[in-house]
Scaffold this active site. Sequence first.
Site, PDB file in Angstrom:
ATOM      1  N   PRO A  89     -23.834  41.484  78.110  1.00 28.11           N
ATOM      2  CA  PRO A  89     -24.855  42.183  78.903  1.00 28.11           C
ATOM      3  C   PRO A  89     -24.304  43.442  79.573  1.00 28.11           C
ATOM      4  O   PRO A  89     -25.064  44.255  80.084  1.00 28.11           O
ATOM      5  CB  PRO A  89     -25.269  41.134  79.945  1.00 28.11           C
ATOM      6  N   GLU A 116     -19.033  31.852  80.898  1.00 27.74           N
ATOM      7  CA  GLU A 116     -19.049  33.017  81.793  1.00 27.74           C
ATOM      8  C   GLU A 116     -18.714  34.309  81.056  1.00 27.74           C
ATOM      9  O   GLU A 116     -18.647  35.378  81.663  1.00 27.74           O
ATOM     10  CB  GLU A 116     -18.063  32.813  82.947  1.00 27.74           C
TER      11      GLU A 116
HETATM   12  N1  SAH Z   1     -21.090  36.027  83.305  1.00 27.72           N
HETATM   13  C1  SAH Z   1     -21.453  37.068  82.418  1.00 27.72           C
HETATM   14  C2  SAH Z   1     -22.603  36.652  81.512  1.00 27.72           C
HETATM   15  C3  SAH Z   1     -22.216  35.598  80.523  1.00 27.72           C
HETATM   16  S1  SAH Z   1     -23.534  35.151  79.464  1.00 27.72           S
HETATM   17  C4  SAH Z   1     -21.881  38.293  83.229  1.00 27.72           C
HETATM   18  O1  SAH Z   1     -22.350  38.127  84.338  1.00 27.72           O
HETATM   19  O2  SAH Z   1     -21.759  39.422  82.737  1.00 27.72           O
HETATM   20  C5  SAH Z   1     -22.673  34.451  78.108  1.00 27.72           C
HETATM   21  C6  SAH Z   1     -22.569  35.292  76.865  1.00 27.72           C
HETATM   22  O3  SAH Z   1     -23.860  35.546  76.355  1.00 27.72           O
HETATM   23  C7  SAH Z   1     -21.932  36.650  77.025  1.00 27.72           C
HETATM   24  O4  SAH Z   1     -20.534  36.577  76.935  1.00 27.72           O
HETATM   25  C8  SAH Z   1     -22.515  37.429  75.867  1.00 27.72           C
HETATM   26  O5  SAH Z   1     -21.785  37.221  74.670  1.00 27.72           O
HETATM   27  C9  SAH Z   1     -23.893  36.793  75.710  1.00 27.72           C
HETATM   28  N2  SAH Z   1     -24.970  37.606  76.310  1.00 27.72           N
HETATM   29  C10 SAH Z   1     -25.669  37.293  77.433  1.00 27.72           C
HETATM   30  N3  SAH Z   1     -26.601  38.221  77.699  1.00 27.72           N
HETATM   31  C11 SAH Z   1     -26.493  39.158  76.739  1.00 27.72           C
HETATM   32  C12 SAH Z   1     -27.182  40.381  76.477  1.00 27.72           C
HETATM   33  N4  SAH Z   1     -28.156  40.827  77.268  1.00 27.72           N
HETATM   34  N5  SAH Z   1     -26.808  41.106  75.391  1.00 27.72           N
HETATM   35  C13 SAH Z   1     -25.818  40.678  74.583  1.00 27.72           C
HETATM   36  N6  SAH Z   1     -25.131  39.520  74.785  1.00 27.72           N
HETATM   37  C14 SAH Z   1     -25.456  38.771  75.845  1.00 27.72           C
END
Ligand code: SAH
Length: 239
Positions: A89, A116
């Site tokens: 993200p 995470e």
């Molecule tokens: N703790 C992290 C979010 C982890 S979500 C933060 O706050 O930035 C877990 C995984 O889901 C991420 O490592 C990524 O590979 C995927 N992911 C989550 N949202 C995403 C998005 N909007 N676009 C692409 N990958 C995403």
Amino acid sequence: MIRFDIITLFPRMFDSPLQESLLKKAQERGLIEIVVHDLRDWTQDRHRTADDTAYGGGAGMVMKVGPIVKAIESIRKVPATSRAVLLTPQGKPFSQDVAGEFSSYTQLVFVCGRYEGVDERVLSFVDDEVSIGDFILSGGEIAAMVVIDAVSRLVPGVVGDEASVREDTFSNGLLKYPQYTRPPSFRDLNVPDVLMSGDHEKIRRWRRQEALKKTLQRRPDLLEKAGLSDKDATFLKSI
Ligand code: SAH
């Protein structure tokens, strides 16, 4: 021909979504290849551990750097014509332009995060970080599917009618014009007469104007980059 490689803790997630319709045919015809890898194949301990607790404490697990980097390095064929892409993200927003850029490579290697996210040092071993939008998914798998689907459509031959790709929303910088099929009348909703007139020039003009109108109403931000003609600009001023 593009080869997509996916590095994931959940390989089975890819079984069905990539085996239907357009992407299925594209693979059968050898236009794209999709290879799914289990990240645990690059772990070293008996428990095949791919994640660990975070240095400094805090909730949740972090994906280890070692297995991910080993996976990327063993999967990547020709670094000059391939791209390693982390789904996150925090990455650059994915768009039709980015899809176009990706479609010029011979191989795209996707790293799907979970929990995470990944150890920050992974970033030194990927070329791109891509986000599919400002929301949090539980893993990168669905995001990778989104990117693969959008990029595949741009590989010549994948979509039967090339004109349909050219006219898609975003491809010309505008939202697509309204589309109709039979019946001509449903409840009190009618297909616009012009579409049944057989006058191709008139239809072309109507579609362009409807696309402009819809884009102005819903996504005026797109108009600035759309490369409008003088005629387009005059039309927009008139509404
Ligand atoms: N703790 C992290 C979010 C982890 S979500 C933060 O706050 O930035 C877990 C995984 O889901 C991420 O490592 C990524 O590979 C995927 N992911 C989550 N949202 C995403 C998005 N909007 N676009 C692409 N990958 C995403």
